[in-house]
Scaffold this active site. Structure first.
Site, PDB file in Angstrom:
ATOM      1  N   HIS A  33      14.842 -38.303  -3.434  1.00 12.26           N
ATOM      2  CA  HIS A  33      14.101 -38.676  -2.168  1.00 12.26           C
ATOM      3  C   HIS A  33      12.559 -38.116  -1.843  1.00 12.26           C
ATOM      4  O   HIS A  33      12.267 -37.807  -0.882  1.00 12.26           O
ATOM      5  CB  HIS A  33      14.857 -37.996  -0.866  1.00 12.26           C
ATOM      6  CG  HIS A  33      16.335 -38.389  -0.658  1.00 12.26           C
ATOM      7  ND1 HIS A  33      16.645 -39.737  -0.327  1.00 12.26           N
ATOM      8  CD2 HIS A  33      17.538 -37.752  -1.121  1.00 12.26           C
ATOM      9  CE1 HIS A  33      17.977 -39.869  -0.347  1.00 12.26           C
ATOM     10  NE2 HIS A  33      18.541 -38.763  -0.765  1.00 12.26           N
ATOM     11  N   TRP A  73      -2.790  -2.621  -1.692  1.00  9.20           N
ATOM     12  CA  TRP A  73      -2.315  -4.147  -1.597  1.00  9.20           C
ATOM     13  C   TRP A  73      -3.273  -5.091  -0.720  1.00  9.20           C
ATOM     14  O   TRP A  73      -3.093  -4.685   0.565  1.00  9.20           O
ATOM     15  CB  TRP A  73      -1.132  -4.537  -1.389  1.00  9.20           C
ATOM     16  CG  TRP A  73      -0.512  -5.860  -1.726  1.00  9.20           C
ATOM     17  CD1 TRP A  73      -0.252  -6.456  -2.828  1.00  9.20           C
ATOM     18  CD2 TRP A  73      -0.614  -6.809  -0.859  1.00  9.20           C
ATOM     19  NE1 TRP A  73       0.018  -7.518  -2.820  1.00  9.20           N
ATOM     20  CE2 TRP A  73       0.160  -7.984  -1.591  1.00  9.20           C
ATOM     21  CE3 TRP A  73      -0.839  -7.026   0.508  1.00  9.20           C
ATOM     22  CZ2 TRP A  73       0.445  -8.993  -0.855  1.00  9.20           C
ATOM     23  CZ3 TRP A  73      -0.536  -8.201   1.391  1.00  9.20           C
ATOM     24  CH2 TRP A  73      -0.063  -9.102   0.371  1.00  9.20           C
ATOM     25  N   LYS A 120      11.456 -16.524  -9.680  1.00 12.29           N
ATOM     26  CA  LYS A 120      11.189 -15.844 -10.701  1.00 12.29           C
ATOM     27  C   LYS A 120      10.007 -16.312 -11.615  1.00 12.29           C
ATOM     28  O   LYS A 120       9.401 -15.577 -12.018  1.00 12.29           O
ATOM     29  CB  LYS A 120      12.533 -15.371 -11.685  1.00 12.29           C
ATOM     30  CG  LYS A 120      13.633 -14.764 -11.105  1.00 12.29           C
ATOM     31  CD  LYS A 120      13.308 -13.119 -11.027  1.00 12.29           C
ATOM     32  CE  LYS A 120      12.590 -12.710  -9.589  1.00 12.29           C
ATOM     33  NZ  LYS A 120      13.607 -12.418  -8.520  1.00 12.29           N
ATOM     34  N   ASN A 178      -1.652   2.051   5.647  1.00 10.29           N
ATOM     35  CA  ASN A 178      -0.731   0.975   4.977  1.00 10.29           C
ATOM     36  C   ASN A 178      -0.433  -0.055   6.512  1.00 10.29           C
ATOM     37  O   ASN A 178      -0.047   0.698   7.488  1.00 10.29           O
ATOM     38  CB  ASN A 178       0.459   1.517   4.564  1.00 10.29           C
ATOM     39  CG  ASN A 178       1.507   0.719   4.223  1.00 10.29           C
ATOM     40  OD1 ASN A 178       1.060  -0.884   4.037  1.00 10.29           O
ATOM     41  ND2 ASN A 178       2.818   0.722   4.115  1.00 10.29           N
ATOM     42  N   GLY A 179      -0.738  -1.416   6.250  1.00 10.52           N
ATOM     43  CA  GLY A 179      -0.530  -1.972   7.552  1.00 10.52           C
ATOM     44  C   GLY A 179      -1.720  -2.753   7.777  1.00 10.52           C
ATOM     45  O   GLY A 179      -2.730  -2.861   6.848  1.00 10.52           O
ATOM     46  N   GLU A 203      16.303 -19.329  -6.766  1.00 12.73           N
ATOM     47  CA  GLU A 203      15.655 -17.621  -7.395  1.00 12.73           C
ATOM     48  C   GLU A 203      15.349 -18.071  -8.698  1.00 12.73           C
ATOM     49  O   GLU A 203      14.492 -17.275  -9.149  1.00 12.73           O
ATOM     50  CB  GLU A 203      17.203 -17.189  -7.390  1.00 12.73           C
ATOM     51  CG  GLU A 203      16.833 -15.648  -7.873  1.00 12.73           C
ATOM     52  CD  GLU A 203      16.256 -14.708  -7.288  1.00 12.73           C
ATOM     53  OE1 GLU A 203      15.671 -15.045  -6.179  1.00 12.73           O
ATOM     54  OE2 GLU A 203      15.733 -13.633  -7.743  1.00 12.73           O
ATOM     55  N   CYS A 240       0.861  -1.147  -0.097  1.00 11.83           N
ATOM     56  CA  CYS A 240       0.036   0.084  -0.039  1.00 11.83           C
ATOM     57  C   CYS A 240       0.956   1.161   0.154  1.00 11.83           C
ATOM     58  O   CYS A 240       1.922   1.226   0.703  1.00 11.83           O
ATOM     59  CB  CYS A 240      -1.048  -0.098   1.074  1.00 11.83           C
ATOM     60  SG  CYS A 240      -2.149  -1.158   1.269  1.00 11.83           S
TER      61      CYS A 240
END
Ligand code: M6R
Length: 606
Positions: free
Chosen positions: A501, A74, A482, A98-99, A478, A2
């Site tokens: 495994h 968000w 992506k 925000n939060g 990584e 946010c």
């Protein structure tokens, strides 16, 4: 998560708020809204989706008012729609947040009992009603103090009031908030980036503080309402870094920038004449450090994992790593001779900040590796190592990952030589190789065509796997991250040796599997693991480095060769094709590359 903006000025503010919201979109982009105060009336306009939608709303064009707040969301509480979009307003106040308000359910019940009617599903709306309730009997400042005391959780707030034609309240607990100073106008923003186009003079609120912003005056207070003095910081004005230029997406620009950002960072830390590493003002005697803990989230966590391999290879230090959201709630044994390293591009990630805060409370040695040097994590750690890669706007981290790895590698070399774990000649050779890295990254960036071709297989796949051993394992993680975040395809990063495994069961005919097998000490082992997946029908994309030795293996679907360098530095080069693979796969799908679904650049909620 946010983004918040607030402006109080001598002139109408709505278009400046919209412009700032566009900059803040990287923090959240499922809805947006604005409220201004004009002739004693609060007007609110909100839209689902991007700021562009908000801007198209005709009501914006007629919005007057020289004080206002704006928000990009968000979603946490309540689906992303217009009703749940911020600001949330009563007749008296309008709020952006925000939060997360953790006790919103209890507060909501208390307020409903008092006759308040709620419109949205958000936690934020309780703040609106709470302050409206206090304002019935208390002054504005007292109401703010009482309201803040009742809120549990984390927040950054911007509030305007019907009866205050020139005033914004900003308040911070947990989530970052900055104040900007202009000429006859002042600003509130979730970060300096939102304010940079308007001013380069800013101050940050500390946890628990609130501020009263008028167009010609800003005052800061602690939670009890006692005035606090603030330093005004001057930011550099590097506006061109915030533009896409000729690139279609910030991600493409940021991938291509990597040779330059690495070069810049090397310039900051490497004395190329004496072949030495400069880490100035390191605040501790190296003998006082016998172990290291690295902490981060997402991509930053992957660079921590990478550093663990390097620390173990090149020093005698004990190394542990942790995901910040786990570290902060575990029963940790804090040790005075341990160096706690926090890795974060934004420097604002809530979990990483909480882990740092916990360490600070235990009075242990803290160091941060950040991109944003004015960030909360940088400001609150004992020592900061910036990655010097310039603003990273694309939500998917690319150049910051290489920057984090670079700074951590430099730290490993320096600690290795200072602790006498690393032989002097080896140290000199490693620095010599390091100086060549930007050029090798530049050459590796040219492996473009094949990646474009193979990307459709990943685009159409049900799922995929990324395998690597040793130094290549963090890069496999990584690469998978992506692909997940940009292409919305299930992608699993795994240590190649671990496949037998369990995960081998996932391999079926035609499943694309990326195998990272550079010619390092793990090469023969990884090639055997690769055969195991090929035998079960996987379509293997092998990523290795150039070598005169032929690859002795059959049935590999495609091979990409990166440049060659010493084993420590190969992870930098292996990362490049994986960044491009995710980029081109997302491009083929027509997805929003710089703003993937459900994500935000700076994760300032738990
Ligand atoms: O700003 P930070 O480095 O602390 O962010 C941590 C993660 O949220 C971040 O790396 C995230 O995983 C990226 N979107 C990955 O591309």
């Amino acid at each position: 998560m946010c983004g918040i903006i607030g402006i109080t000025s001598y002139r109408p503010v709505s278009s400046a708020i919209i412009n700032s919201l566009k900059k803040l979109e990287y923090r959240g982009y499922d809805s947006a809204g604005i409220a201004t105060l004009s002739d004693g009336v609060i007007n609110e306009v909100k839209s689902e989706g991007r700021v562009d939608n908000l801007e198209k709303n005709l009501a914006i064009k007629n919005m007057s008012g020289s004080v206002g707040i704006g928000h990009v969301r968000w979603a946490t509480h309540g689906i992303p729609n217009t009703i749940n979009a911020h600001p949330h307003s009563s007749d008296n106040v309008s709020i952006v947040h925000n939060g997360i308000i953790e006790n919103s359910t209890i507060l909501k019940k208390y307020l409903i009992d008092k006759g308040h009617v709620f419109k949205s599903q958000t936690d934020t709306e309780v703040i609106v009603h709470l302050i409206t309730e206090h304002l019935k009997k208390d002054s504005l400042k007292e109401s703010v103090i009482k309201m803040l005391k009742q809120l549990h959780g984390s927040f950054a707030l911007g509030i305007i009031f019907k009866d205050e034609p020139d005033l914004i309240i900003g308040a911070r607990r947990g989530s970052p908030l900055a104040v900007g100073y202009g000429s006859n106008e002042n600003y509130l923003g979730s970060d300096s980036y939102a304010l940079k186009s308007m001013t380069n003079k800013i101050s940050y609120l500390n946890d628990g503080e609130f501020c009263i912003i008028k167009k010609d005056q800003v005052e800061f207070f602690d939670e009890k309402g006692i005035k606090v003095n603030k330093k005004v910081l001057e930011l550099s004005t590097d506006e061109q870094n915030y533009e896409k230029g000729d690139f279609k997406h910030f991600m493409a620009k940021e991938i291509e920038e990597q040779p330059t950002t690495l070069k810049n960072c090397i310039k900051e830390y490497v004395d190329t004449i004496n072949n030495d590493i400069n880490i100035h003002n390191f605040p501790w005697n190296i003998k006082e450090i016998s172990s290291v803990t690295l902490i981060g989230c997402g991509t930053a966590y992957h660079s921590c994992l990478m550093a663990k391999y390097w620390f173990e290879e090149l020093t005698e230090l004990d190394v542990t790593i942790d995901i910040a959201s786990e570290f902060r709630y575990r029963k940790n044994r804090f040790k005075k001779d341990n160096l706690y390293i926090f890795v974060s591009q934004s420097g604002e990630t809530a979990d990483t900040y909480a882990a740092l805060d916990l360490c600070n409370k235990h009075n242990v040695k803290t160091c941060s590796v950040v991109n944003v040097i004015e960030s909360s994590i940088a400001r609150d750690s004992n020592f900061v190592l910036p990655i010097h890669c310039g603003p990273e706007i694309g939500v998917a981290s690319t150049k910051a990952f290489l920057g984090q790895m670079l700074v951590l590698y430099i730290l490993v070399l320096k600690m290795g030589i200072l602790k006498k774990d690393l032989d002097k000649d080896l140290y000199l050779n490693k620095i010599k190789d390091l100086k060549e890295l930007p050029k090798l990254v530049e050459e590796t960036l040219l492996t473009e065509n094949k990646i474009q071709t193979v990307s459709s297989t990943f685009t159409d796949a049900k799922g995929s796997m990324f395998l690597g051993r040793g130094f290549s394992y963090p890069i496999a993680l990584e690469g998978a991250l992506k692909l997940k975040e940009l292409v919305y395809v299930h992608a699993e990063g795994y240590p190649a040796g671990e496949m037998k495994h369990g995960p081998l069961a996932l391999i079926e005919d035609g499943m694309p599997v990326v195998v990272l097998a550079p010619r390092d000490k793990y090469y023969p082992k990884t090639i055997s693991n690769m055969q195991e997946v090929i035998a079960r029908g996987a379509k293997v994309l092998l990523i290795t480095n150039k070598s005169k030795d032929e690859i002795v293996s059959e049935n590999i679907w495609e091979t990409i060769e990166v440049e060659s360098t010493n084993d420590d530095l190969l992870p930098f080069l292996l990362t490049i094709p994986l960044q491009k693979l995710a980029y081109y796969s997302a491009l083929k799908k027509g997805y929003d590359i710089d703003k993937p679904r459900n994500l935000a650049k700076s994760v300032t909620v738990e």
